[in-house]
Design a protein around this motif. Structure first.
Motif, PDB file in Angstrom:
ATOM      1  N   PRO A 173       8.144 -22.845 -17.650  1.00 45.99           N
ATOM      2  CA  PRO A 173       9.412 -22.705 -16.924  1.00 45.99           C
ATOM      3  C   PRO A 173       9.483 -21.463 -16.056  1.00 45.99           C
ATOM      4  O   PRO A 173      10.009 -21.514 -14.933  1.00 45.99           O
ATOM      5  CB  PRO A 173      10.445 -22.670 -18.051  1.00 45.99           C
ATOM      6  CG  PRO A 173       9.822 -23.473 -19.155  1.00 45.99           C
ATOM      7  CD  PRO A 173       8.356 -23.161 -19.085  1.00 45.99           C
ATOM      8  N   HIS A 174       8.968 -20.326 -16.546  1.00 45.38           N
ATOM      9  CA  HIS A 174       9.050 -19.117 -15.728  1.00 45.38           C
ATOM     10  C   HIS A 174       8.149 -19.199 -14.501  1.00 45.38           C
ATOM     11  O   HIS A 174       8.390 -18.522 -13.498  1.00 45.38           O
ATOM     12  CB  HIS A 174       8.720 -17.872 -16.564  1.00 45.38           C
ATOM     13  CG  HIS A 174       7.307 -17.803 -17.044  1.00 45.38           C
ATOM     14  ND1 HIS A 174       6.909 -18.310 -18.266  1.00 45.38           N
ATOM     15  CD2 HIS A 174       6.190 -17.293 -16.475  1.00 45.38           C
ATOM     16  CE1 HIS A 174       5.619 -18.112 -18.421  1.00 45.38           C
ATOM     17  NE2 HIS A 174       5.159 -17.500 -17.350  1.00 45.38           N
ATOM     18  N   ASP A 175       7.097 -20.034 -14.553  1.00 44.89           N
ATOM     19  CA  ASP A 175       6.263 -20.231 -13.365  1.00 44.89           C
ATOM     20  C   ASP A 175       7.035 -20.995 -12.283  1.00 44.89           C
ATOM     21  O   ASP A 175       6.935 -20.680 -11.093  1.00 44.89           O
ATOM     22  CB  ASP A 175       4.990 -20.987 -13.732  1.00 44.89           C
ATOM     23  CG  ASP A 175       4.061 -20.169 -14.616  1.00 44.89           C
ATOM     24  OD1 ASP A 175       4.136 -18.925 -14.565  1.00 44.89           O
ATOM     25  OD2 ASP A 175       3.273 -20.773 -15.373  1.00 44.89           O
ATOM     26  N   TRP A 176       7.797 -21.998 -12.703  1.00 44.39           N
ATOM     27  CA  TRP A 176       8.651 -22.705 -11.749  1.00 44.39           C
ATOM     28  C   TRP A 176       9.686 -21.756 -11.152  1.00 44.39           C
ATOM     29  O   TRP A 176       9.964 -21.801  -9.948  1.00 44.39           O
ATOM     30  CB  TRP A 176       9.354 -23.873 -12.455  1.00 44.39           C
ATOM     31  CG  TRP A 176       8.478 -25.053 -12.701  1.00 44.39           C
ATOM     32  CD1 TRP A 176       7.834 -25.376 -13.852  1.00 44.39           C
ATOM     33  CD2 TRP A 176       8.147 -26.092 -11.757  1.00 44.39           C
ATOM     34  NE1 TRP A 176       7.121 -26.551 -13.698  1.00 44.39           N
ATOM     35  CE2 TRP A 176       7.301 -27.009 -12.420  1.00 44.39           C
ATOM     36  CE3 TRP A 176       8.495 -26.330 -10.428  1.00 44.39           C
ATOM     37  CZ2 TRP A 176       6.795 -28.146 -11.789  1.00 44.39           C
ATOM     38  CZ3 TRP A 176       7.993 -27.455  -9.786  1.00 44.39           C
ATOM     39  CH2 TRP A 176       7.146 -28.348 -10.474  1.00 44.39           C
ATOM     40  N   ASP A 177      10.240 -20.888 -11.971  1.00 43.00           N
ATOM     41  CA  ASP A 177      11.230 -19.932 -11.491  1.00 43.00           C
ATOM     42  C   ASP A 177      10.612 -18.989 -10.457  1.00 43.00           C
ATOM     43  O   ASP A 177      11.239 -18.671  -9.440  1.00 43.00           O
ATOM     44  CB  ASP A 177      11.805 -19.121 -12.658  1.00 43.00           C
ATOM     45  CG  ASP A 177      12.653 -19.965 -13.594  1.00 43.00           C
ATOM     46  OD1 ASP A 177      13.096 -21.053 -13.196  1.00 43.00           O
ATOM     47  OD2 ASP A 177      12.876 -19.524 -14.740  1.00 43.00           O
ATOM     48  N   LEU A 215       8.053 -19.555  -8.448  1.00 44.77           N
ATOM     49  CA  LEU A 215       7.829 -20.255  -7.206  1.00 44.77           C
ATOM     50  C   LEU A 215       9.133 -20.494  -6.459  1.00 44.77           C
ATOM     51  O   LEU A 215       9.214 -20.306  -5.234  1.00 44.77           O
ATOM     52  CB  LEU A 215       7.112 -21.577  -7.475  1.00 44.77           C
ATOM     53  CG  LEU A 215       6.801 -22.434  -6.237  1.00 44.77           C
ATOM     54  CD1 LEU A 215       5.913 -21.688  -5.263  1.00 44.77           C
ATOM     55  CD2 LEU A 215       6.163 -23.758  -6.638  1.00 44.77           C
ATOM     56  N   THR A 216      10.152 -20.888  -7.182  1.00 40.19           N
ATOM     57  CA  THR A 216      11.452 -21.127  -6.556  1.00 40.19           C
ATOM     58  C   THR A 216      11.975 -19.875  -5.882  1.00 40.19           C
ATOM     59  O   THR A 216      12.460 -19.919  -4.744  1.00 40.19           O
ATOM     60  CB  THR A 216      12.463 -21.610  -7.622  1.00 40.19           C
ATOM     61  OG1 THR A 216      11.978 -22.811  -8.224  1.00 40.19           O
ATOM     62  CG2 THR A 216      13.825 -21.871  -7.005  1.00 40.19           C
ATOM     63  N   GLU A 217      11.868 -18.752  -6.562  1.00 42.25           N
ATOM     64  CA  GLU A 217      12.338 -17.485  -6.003  1.00 42.25           C
ATOM     65  C   GLU A 217      11.522 -17.089  -4.774  1.00 42.25           C
ATOM     66  O   GLU A 217      12.067 -16.605  -3.765  1.00 42.25           O
ATOM     67  CB  GLU A 217      12.263 -16.391  -7.067  1.00 42.25           C
ATOM     68  CG  GLU A 217      12.784 -15.042  -6.604  1.00 42.25           C
ATOM     69  CD  GLU A 217      12.737 -13.994  -7.705  1.00 42.25           C
ATOM     70  OE1 GLU A 217      12.912 -12.806  -7.380  1.00 42.25           O
ATOM     71  OE2 GLU A 217      12.522 -14.367  -8.883  1.00 42.25           O
ATOM     72  N   ALA A 218      10.203 -17.293  -4.849  1.00 42.69           N
ATOM     73  CA  ALA A 218       9.331 -16.889  -3.728  1.00 42.69           C
ATOM     74  C   ALA A 218       9.598 -17.726  -2.482  1.00 42.69           C
ATOM     75  O   ALA A 218       9.431 -17.265  -1.354  1.00 42.69           O
ATOM     76  CB  ALA A 218       7.883 -17.003  -4.138  1.00 42.69           C
TER      77      ALA A 218
END
Length: 321
Positions: free
Chosen positions: A310-314, A316-319
């Motif tokens: 989940p933190h990897d998705w977060d 990418l979303t932020e970037a």
């Protein structure tokens, strides 16, 4: 007689080079440059003897039986296991003579393997050897049935995401070899395991060394034999994983399309998008320590694998915001 010529080839990965250019620590980078399942098969405990003894016949037979059942390999086809699909790709030029037709764009190791052996590539499909990646990397193109006059190689390294698309039945035909990669769908690329499937006469053609002999004895390590058989026998994990990959690929598409990218194609393990400037996108994400893949032949294409945690998705979303 000269040996193979080796040159640097364009691939995903290369986190060390990314760290050197953009900074940070290797462990802090999110690598989306490959098409490897980010949530791998749980390899579990491995018998200590698998590390200390030479691989035995029983372990190899279990692996080959598991592979035959998992992929519904035709009875008339044989299976050769190898330390990764790349090891098999490197040997394909030694199984037939003549020019090879390798439709582009595609995974560059196939053309490189023929060039490494001094072979000239054919410019059109009227060639004795055909190589087709099915589904294709990086655009997801599917094989349309074209065959070579002598040998047809179907690289199904990414087909385990959608087994209904597999052309494994063609392995029963003379002159067809289907290649399978274990590392991508099962997410254990470091295990190094791959398979070549075809009629015995195709894998051991007259006037050419048998493929198994080219690989040498004990080609697959003891741990790879054990984990590979266990994973291929675990059909429940495979089905659940396919469902997850479909959902995650759709999630990635929505995220990238919101950021302004347009889907080109791919599989549920990787997605290729068109953007205005792929290098600029790559650099922007790299500054957030997210590594992606761009291509020297398509300046607007960028390819991303799937985030896992989940933190990897977060991240990418932020970037992308």
């Amino acid at each position: 007689m000269t040996g193979p010529v080796h040159t640097k080839r364009d691939h995903g990965g290369g986190i060390d080079a990314a760290v050197a250019r953009y900074g940070g620590q290797r462990a802090g980078w999110l690598d989306l440059s490959t098409g490897i399942n980010p949530i791998p098969y749980p390899s579990g405990d491995i018998d200590p003897s698998a590390w200390t003894a030479l691989p035995d016949t029983a372990a190899l037979e279990r692996l080959l039986c598991a592979a035959r059942a998992h992929w519904a390999v035709p009875d008339s086809a044989a299976i050769v296991a190898a330390p990764g699909a790349s090891a098999l790709i490197a040997q394909m030029p030694l199984l037939a003579t003549g020019k090879a037709f390798v439709p582009t764009p595609t995974y560059n190791e196939h053309a490189a393997a023929f060039r490494a052996h001094g072979r000239v590539l054919a410019e059109g499909p009227d060639a004795p050897i055909h190589v087709h990646v099915h589904p294709n990397n990086p655009d997801g193109r599917l094989w349309q049935g074209q065959r070579g006059q002598t040998l047809t190689i179907l690289d199904e390294s990414f087909c385990d995401t959608a087994p209904a698309l597999s052309q494994i039945a063609a392995a029963a035909d003379p002159g067809v070899i289907v290649l399978k990669s274990f590392g991508k769908f099962w997410g254990l690329a470091g295990l190094r395991l791959g398979f070549a499937i075809g009629r015995p006469a195709t894998l051991s053609p007259d006037g050419h060394p048998p493929l198994a002999d080219l690989l040498g004895p004990w080609a697959v390590s003891g741990p790879a034999l054990a984990v590979g058989a266990r994973a291929l026998e675990d059909l429940a994990w495979a089905e659940a994983t396919r469902a997850r990959l479909i959902a995650d690929a759709a999630r990635l598409d929505a995220l990238l399309e919101t950021a302004g990218a347009t889907l080109v194609g791919g599989t549920t393990l990787f997605r290729t998008y068109a953007v205005e400037d792929a290098e600029q996108w790559r650099d922007r994400l790299a500054k957030a320590h997210i590594w992606t893949r761009i291509f020297p032949y398509a300046t607007r294409w960028i390819r991303l694998g799937l985030p896992g945690a989940p933190h990897d998705w977060d991240r990418l979303t932020e970037a992308l915001a």
